[in-house]
Write a protein that holds these residues in place. Structure first.
Motif, PDB file in Angstrom:
ATOM      1  N   ARG B  74       0.826  -1.207   0.000  1.00  0.00           N
ATOM      2  CA  ARG B  74       0.000   0.000   0.000  1.00  0.00           C
ATOM      3  C   ARG B  74       0.857   1.253   0.000  1.00  0.00           C
ATOM      4  O   ARG B  74       0.425   2.314  -0.402  1.00  0.00           O
ATOM      5  CB  ARG B  74      -0.889   0.030   1.247  1.00  0.00           C
ATOM      6  CG  ARG B  74      -2.092  -0.857   1.125  1.00  0.00           C
ATOM      7  CD  ARG B  74      -2.991  -0.736   2.338  1.00  0.00           C
ATOM      8  NE  ARG B  74      -3.603  -2.021   2.582  1.00  0.00           N
ATOM      9  CZ  ARG B  74      -4.521  -2.575   1.808  1.00  0.00           C
ATOM     10  NH1 ARG B  74      -4.945  -1.934   0.749  1.00  0.00           N
ATOM     11  NH2 ARG B  74      -5.008  -3.753   2.079  1.00  0.00           N
ATOM     12  N   ALA B 102      -5.330  -0.461  -5.190  1.00  0.00           N
ATOM     13  CA  ALA B 102      -4.687  -0.005  -3.965  1.00  0.00           C
ATOM     14  C   ALA B 102      -5.714   0.507  -2.963  1.00  0.00           C
ATOM     15  O   ALA B 102      -5.370   1.005  -1.912  1.00  0.00           O
ATOM     16  CB  ALA B 102      -3.680   1.090  -4.296  1.00  0.00           C
ATOM     17  N   ILE B 144       0.177   6.958 -11.157  1.00  0.00           N
ATOM     18  CA  ILE B 144      -0.266   5.937 -10.193  1.00  0.00           C
ATOM     19  C   ILE B 144       0.365   6.219  -8.832  1.00  0.00           C
ATOM     20  O   ILE B 144      -0.307   6.188  -7.796  1.00  0.00           O
ATOM     21  CB  ILE B 144       0.125   4.533 -10.685  1.00  0.00           C
ATOM     22  CG1 ILE B 144      -0.646   4.177 -11.964  1.00  0.00           C
ATOM     23  CG2 ILE B 144      -0.154   3.485  -9.600  1.00  0.00           C
ATOM     24  CD1 ILE B 144      -0.172   2.909 -12.645  1.00  0.00           C
ATOM     25  N   LYS B 148      -1.736   7.218  -5.531  1.00  0.00           N
ATOM     26  CA  LYS B 148      -1.651   6.288  -4.409  1.00  0.00           C
ATOM     27  C   LYS B 148      -1.033   6.967  -3.188  1.00  0.00           C
ATOM     28  O   LYS B 148      -1.033   6.408  -2.100  1.00  0.00           O
ATOM     29  CB  LYS B 148      -0.759   5.145  -4.872  1.00  0.00           C
ATOM     30  CG  LYS B 148      -0.973   3.833  -4.215  1.00  0.00           C
ATOM     31  CD  LYS B 148      -0.078   2.812  -4.910  1.00  0.00           C
ATOM     32  CE  LYS B 148       0.027   1.572  -4.080  1.00  0.00           C
ATOM     33  NZ  LYS B 148       0.940   0.603  -4.690  1.00  0.00           N
TER      34      LYS B 148
END
Lengths: 472, 233, 480
Positions: B74, B102, B144, B148
């Protein structure tokens, strides 16, 4: 140049463990299937010839009885096995093994061997034909699917062509390589087959089997040729090894699984056969009574005809036995009915086979299957050939019996005949049709296979010339 | 944030990575230099838990990557040499997919924002990835990481094959991410970029991390000389 | 999470148009298979109704004739006299014993094209009427039918494999696997999502299209047990599909490339669907060879000859055993007539042939039990046996039918033999008292029970393929 390429192909194949394993498995299955076929042939043909001798002895030893009783007692005809059925059993498991030759009736063959087997049989039998028709083409596909696409993906195709190797040479070399690899597998298997054939059959059978074997081999070679050609063509044409493999597996599957079943269904839809019930009922109706029925019009006609011919006024005064004449008259009538019914039925089967042949233009497996079982002597036309011979023999027995009745029996008393009469019936001798007979029927199948092979080779050359070195 | 303790890897007797101790703090960009096969990718794969370590531990944000593979992921973003995306999906769809894996839920506008932040033009975001250049795909990879809110970035030769302008843009993005507190481990052959972007460099050889320097101590010429010296013997 | 994975996997798949193409191909194959099956059912039903109509006409004629003969209005030879019990029971008045197609018969033609489905039962020995084979080009019997069971046994696994041979390998080859797994997603979960999606797609396709096939096939769902059979059919189909998915995962878990996976799985398909069944077939025949039918023919003939020679002696012995059947007056009477002798000769012949027939039955039973044990070597055989059972085209149902026919044969003889021996002529009222055959379907519980065992067998196969697959996935080399 071509030889050098072929040599490299073979070296690569032999070093590849996967192909070694696949080759070993297929060779084992093929050799095993041939040996099992050999054993099966020996057993069954021994049984059949023993039974044929026994039924003859029973016929001769039936003692004193009325010739018509003897005709009813009858004799059995057992279908002989021919040597090449050790490679391909064809439709033998699905046609009966014996037919009872009795008075008045052309019986159906009974006891289909497949009925005495479990449902596993329906997955297919392990015979030489299964291995040759189903597994060897799969091996060809695996050997050749990446012949061009693989070299392109590795980048070696660019190098090869930069050395001035022509695409056609490359193609020929690859074809030769695959052929040689197959030869490594099939030649020893064929030798096993020939040895088994020699050991398993008498000299006459053996000599009769040689031309059949040659034609059968030709059929298979053309079939394999078609597969090699198609595989190389697809390999040169496809955008990647993966899609080449998928297309070729699809082609294999279509040939092996879909086409035969679809062809059967189409054939049945185009030329439906009657049900057993309709067939029997048709014969029954056509017969309109049988030899025991003195009330029938035929009998009256016969009676009047005979009375007129011999110029007498009653049956008892006839110089011949009326019963015998009537039985033969009824046989003659029955023969017409049976000839019509069976020739109509067999014409339907023939037309259905014609549909299969037509469809083999779309799937060479149909053509090779037909040719293989025909040259093995295990297809329906040869079954029908035997059935006709057996029927002729039945009719000859009836004629001998009825002639004797006519000539020797009185119109009043009891008449019994003996061994002398039974001996007048010659033993049943059946000669299977020769290779020429089969060839005349299988010429279309072989032609289609040759066309497939030629077209596939041309396609391979054509696509090889246009093979893309780079994919953009 | 990224922490290796006596981390090693060997394959059937050959050692790809000798015990490695390494700590990369938030805000740091650690550039791994070295020849092909020196153990850079192995190190990154160990952090990703793509391969199990032979000994030692790799930790991300204090989480052992072997013990807590999913939790540790994560925290991280991974950008390989080629950011491979689903070619039948558009850039924004790819981004949505990976961020949702995620656990993130983002509106289309937010996703577009991330892509823009990563430098991808709005008009490109709705095209299928199949038509993207390498640089564009790297930008999706960065997006990404941004979406995230990755605390650790693992980059495996992300700039090789990029044209100088794309490469420069990429470095700027990395600096921005590092400025917002991400710890970055980047394997690269590009000495110039390493000096420009990195806060520290390490030189690997035959599975050993043979030297580490702070880039502020070094000039360009120094780095190249040191690197070649290490490669020689 | 799984849903997200599945949703995006679907987008990827559907962009290829592959699922649509496969759905169309599988749909066409299934519809065609179901249509073919229903054609076969129609064919059988037509033959059955024609046979029964023939019987009806024959009986009408006899019913009309008897009063005329009794009143002397018409004279017939003794052979053609329907009042003669031996003529009536042997030939003129014989009745059909019919096994109608089972409720799900259209789904699997199975062995039903090899076994007769109606017999014309007479007082003769059973061997005379048991060879009532359907007329068919033997090439078609050899080939087998394109029915729903064929599609499910052969093509459905291929569709599954086409969808899943590169389940993981393609993602690895295109590089997306690393990026996906750098997210907090485990490989097992990813695979699970992909399999679930494909399984849902393929299974939904197979089940829905099969259901459509059932409707096209004109299956009578109101028939007893039809629904429970259909349910077990669907369960077996699902479990058979699950096996192939499990196998595909296992092969993917080895971490090889897509091309190798495709070859390995094609090889596995060949092994399970073609090679193992044909080798098993050979092994069964070698271990439990059925005696030769040629020798059976000879045995029957020898026994028949012997019995005929001893004819009158046999009759005397027979009547000693069955004094109640002796003709009423033992007076002068003369030599026994043909019909009377035949009863005794048949009885003696059958007694002599019985051991030979028993050997056939025993060997076939041995073969069957070997199949029942060894079919677990290939899920295809397990599924085939379940499909045949549920569709009523298995050897089990045929044997059940034969047992009923044997019982009916006994009843038929029980009705006629005493009359033959007592030389008692039939009258019009006897026609109504003739034994009639009714086919009683096998109890549904027996059928579903057997298919249930097959289901469990498939379940075990799934577990056997699945556990190593899941274990191997844990060691899957994502990198390198």
């Amino acid at each position: 140049m071509v030889l050098r390429i072929a040599q490299k192909e073979i070296t690569e194949m032999i070093r590849d463990g996967r192909f070694r394993a696949a080759g070993a498995i297929i060779f084992t299955l093929l050799a095993g299937a041939l040996l099992l076929g050999w054993q099966h042939y020996r057993e069954v043909s021994a049984q059949h010839s023993a039974a044929q001798r026994a039924t003859r002895e029973q016929w001769l030893g039936q003692g004193k009885k009325n010739p018509h009783s003897a005709a009813h007692y009858g004799i059995y005809a057992f279908k002989p096995k021919v040597p090449l059925t050790m490679v391909d059993r064809g439709t033998d498991p699905y046609t009966g093994v014996a037919v009872w030759l009795e008075a008045h009736k052309q019986n159906e063959f009974k006891y289909r061997p497949a009925q005495d087997a479990t449902a596993v049989q329906r997955f297919g039998e392990l015979t030489g034909a299964t291995v040759l028709q189903l597994l060897v083409p799969l091996l060809i596909v695996l050997l050749a699917f990446n012949a061009f696409s693989g070299e392109r993906e590795l980048g070696t195709l660019r190098q090869l062509l930069s050395f001035g190797v022509s695409q056609q040479d490359l193609e020929r070399g690859k074809a030769l390589g695959v052929a040689a690899a197959l030869g490594l597998l099939l030649v020893p298997a064929a030798l096993i087959g020939v040895v088994a054939l020699t050991a398993g059959s008498g000299q006459t059978d053996m000599i009769a089997a040689i031309p059949r074997m040659v034609w059968m081999t030709l059929g298979y070679l053309l079939y394999f040729g078609a597969f090699v050609g198609v595989s190389l063509a697809v390999s040169a044409w496809a955008s990647s090894s993966r899609s080449s493999l998928i297309i070729l597996l699809g082609f294999w599957m279509f040939n092996g699984l879909i086409a035969p079943r679809a062809a059967s269904d189409i054939a049945k839809a185009v030329r439906p056969a009657p049900s057993a019930f309709q067939f029997a009922r048709g014969i029954e109706k056509a017969m309109q009574g049988d030899g025991h029925d003195s009330a029938s019009e035929r009998t009256k006609r016969l009676e009047q005809g005979l009375l007129k011919k011999y110029n007498v006024d009653k049956i008892e005064a006839l110089p011949i036995n009326f019963m015998g004449a009537r039985l033969q008259d009824s046989e003659d009538h029955g023969n017409e009915v049976f000839d019509q019914a069976y020739s109509r039925l067999w014409a339907v089967f023939d037309a259905q086979d014609g549909v299969h042949r037509l469809l083999s233009a779309a799937a060479p497996s149909l053509a090779v299957r037909s040719a293989s079982m025909a040259f093995a002597g295990a297809d329906f036309p040869q079954h029908a050939h035997f059935a006709k011979a057996a029927e002729e023999y039945r009719r000859s027995i009836q004629r001998v019996m009825n002639d004797d009745l006519m000539r020797n029996a009185s119109n009043t008393g009891v008449y019994l005949a003996g061994g002398e009469l039974w001996n007048k019936v010659q033993p049943f001798e059946y000669t299977a049709p020769d290779a020429g007979w089969v060839l005349s029927r299988q010429a279309p199948s072989l032609t289609i296979l040759a066309l497939w092979c030629a077209a596939a080779a041309m396609a391979a050359m054509w696509t090889a010339r246009r093979v893309r070195v780079y994919l953009t | 944030m990224l922490e290796a303790n006596a981390l090693s890897k060997s394959y059937n007797g050959t050692t790809a990575l000798h015990p490695l101790d390494l700590r990369i703090e938030p805000g740091e960009i650690f550039c791994l230099l070295g020849a092909n096969g020196a153990g850079k990718t192995t190190t990154i794969n160990l952090f990703l838990n793509f391969i199990p370590p032979s000994s030692g531990t790799a930790k991300i944000g204090g989480l052992d990557v072997v013990q807590q593979p999913l939790e540790s992921k994560r925290l991280l973003a991974y950008i390989p040499e080629q950011v491979m995306l689903y070619k039948n999906l558009t850039g924004i769809e790819n981004l949505e997919y990976f961020t949702s894996l995620a656990g993130g839920r983002h509106s289309k506008a937010e996703l577009m924002g991330f892509l823009e932040e990563a430098g991808l033009a709005r008009t490109e975001a709705d095209k299928r990835v199949g038509a993207y250049s390498k640089g564009m795909r790297q930008k999706v990879g960065i997006a990404i990481a941004i979406a995230k809110k990755a605390r650790a970035l693992l980059l495996d030769e992300p700039t090789s094959g990029l044209d100088p302008k794309a490469s420069n843009e990429f470095s700027e993005l990395l600096k921005k991410l590092s400025g917002s507190g991400a710890a970055i481990l980047m394997a690269t052959h590009d000495l110039f970029r390493a000096k420009e972007t990195g806060t520290r460099v390490g030189i690997m050889k035959h599975g050993h991390l043979v030297a580490r320097y702070s880039t502020s101590e070094l000039g360009h010429a120094d780095l190249e000389r040191i690197y070649l010296e290490h490669m020689h013997d | 999470m799984i849903r997200t994975l599945m949703r995006y996997d679907w987008r990827n798949l559907s962009a290829d148009r592959a699922p649509l193409a496969v759905a169309v191909v599988l749909g066409v194959a299934i519809a065609y298979g179901a249509f073919n099956g229903s054609e076969w059912i129609r064919f059988q039903n037509r033959a059955i109704s024609e046979a029964l109509a023939e019987e009806g006409e024959r009986f009408d004629r006899i019913r009309n004739e008897i009063p005329k003969i009794e009143s002397g209005e018409k004279t017939v030879s003794p052979f053609a006299d329907p009042r003669q019990p031996q003529s009536f029971g042997r030939n003129m008045g014989t009745r059909y014993a019919v096994m109608p197609p089972a409720p799900l018969g259209a789904l699997a033609i199975g062995q039903s094209d090899l076994y007769p489905y109606y017999f014309r039962v007479s007082t003769n020995s059973r061997e005379t009427f048991l060879n009532n084979d359907e007329v068919e080009n033997p090439v078609h019997l050899l080939t087998g039918r394109f029915d729903l069971a064929f599609v499910l046994l052969y093509l459905y696994p291929l569709v599954i494999l086409a969808f899943s041979y590169n389940l993981v390998s393609s993602e690895k080859e295109s590089g997306t696997l690393a990026l996906t797994l750098s997210q907090p997603v485990s490989l097992r979960r990813l695979v699970m999502a992909k399999v679930l999606l494909r399984a849902a797609f393929v299974a939904a396709l197979a089940v829905l299209l099969s259901a459509a096939g059932v409707i096209i096939g004109g299956t009578n769902l109101a028939a007893e047990g039809a629904w429970s059979r259909l349910l077990v059919w669907a369960a077996v189909t699902a479990m058979y599909g699950a096996f192939w998915f499990a196998l595909a995962i296992a092969v993917n878990a080895l971490g090889r490339g897509s091309a190798t996976n495709a070859m390995t799985l094609a090889g596995a398909w060949l092994l399970f669907v073609i090679v193992i069944p044909s080798v098993l077939n050979v092994a069964i025949k070698a271990l439990y060879p059925v005696p030769s039918r040629v020798e059976l023919i000879q045995a029957i003939r020898v026994a028949g000859d012997e019995s005929t020679r001893q004819g009158s002696k046999l009759l005397a012995r027979y009547l000693e055993d069955h004094p109640e059947l002796a003709p009423p007056s033992k007076g002068p009477g003369g030599p026994p007539d043909f019909g009377t002798l035949l009863v005794a000769v048949n009885e003696a012949t059958e007694r002599k042939v019985q051991p030979v027939l028993a050997e056939f039955d025993a060997q076939l039973a041995n073969q069957q039990s070997m199949v029942d044990r060894l079919r677990y070597l290939s899920p295809a055989i397990v599924a085939q046996s379940a499909f045949n059972d549920l569709a009523g085209s298995s050897a089990h149902r045929y044997k059940h039918f034969l047992a009923g026919v044997d019982e009916y044969h006994r009843q038929w003889r029980g009705f006629f033999v005493p009359r033959i021996l007592r030389k008692e002529k039939l009258n019009a009222s006897d026609l109504a008292r003739l034994p009639a055959f009714t086919f009683r379907e096998e109890p549904t519980a027996d059928v579903t029970g057997r298919a249930g065992v097959a289901f469990v067998g498939l379940l075990v196969a799934v577990v056997l393929a699945g556990i190593p697959a899941v274990m191997a996935l844990r060691r899957y080399p994502v990198a390198g």
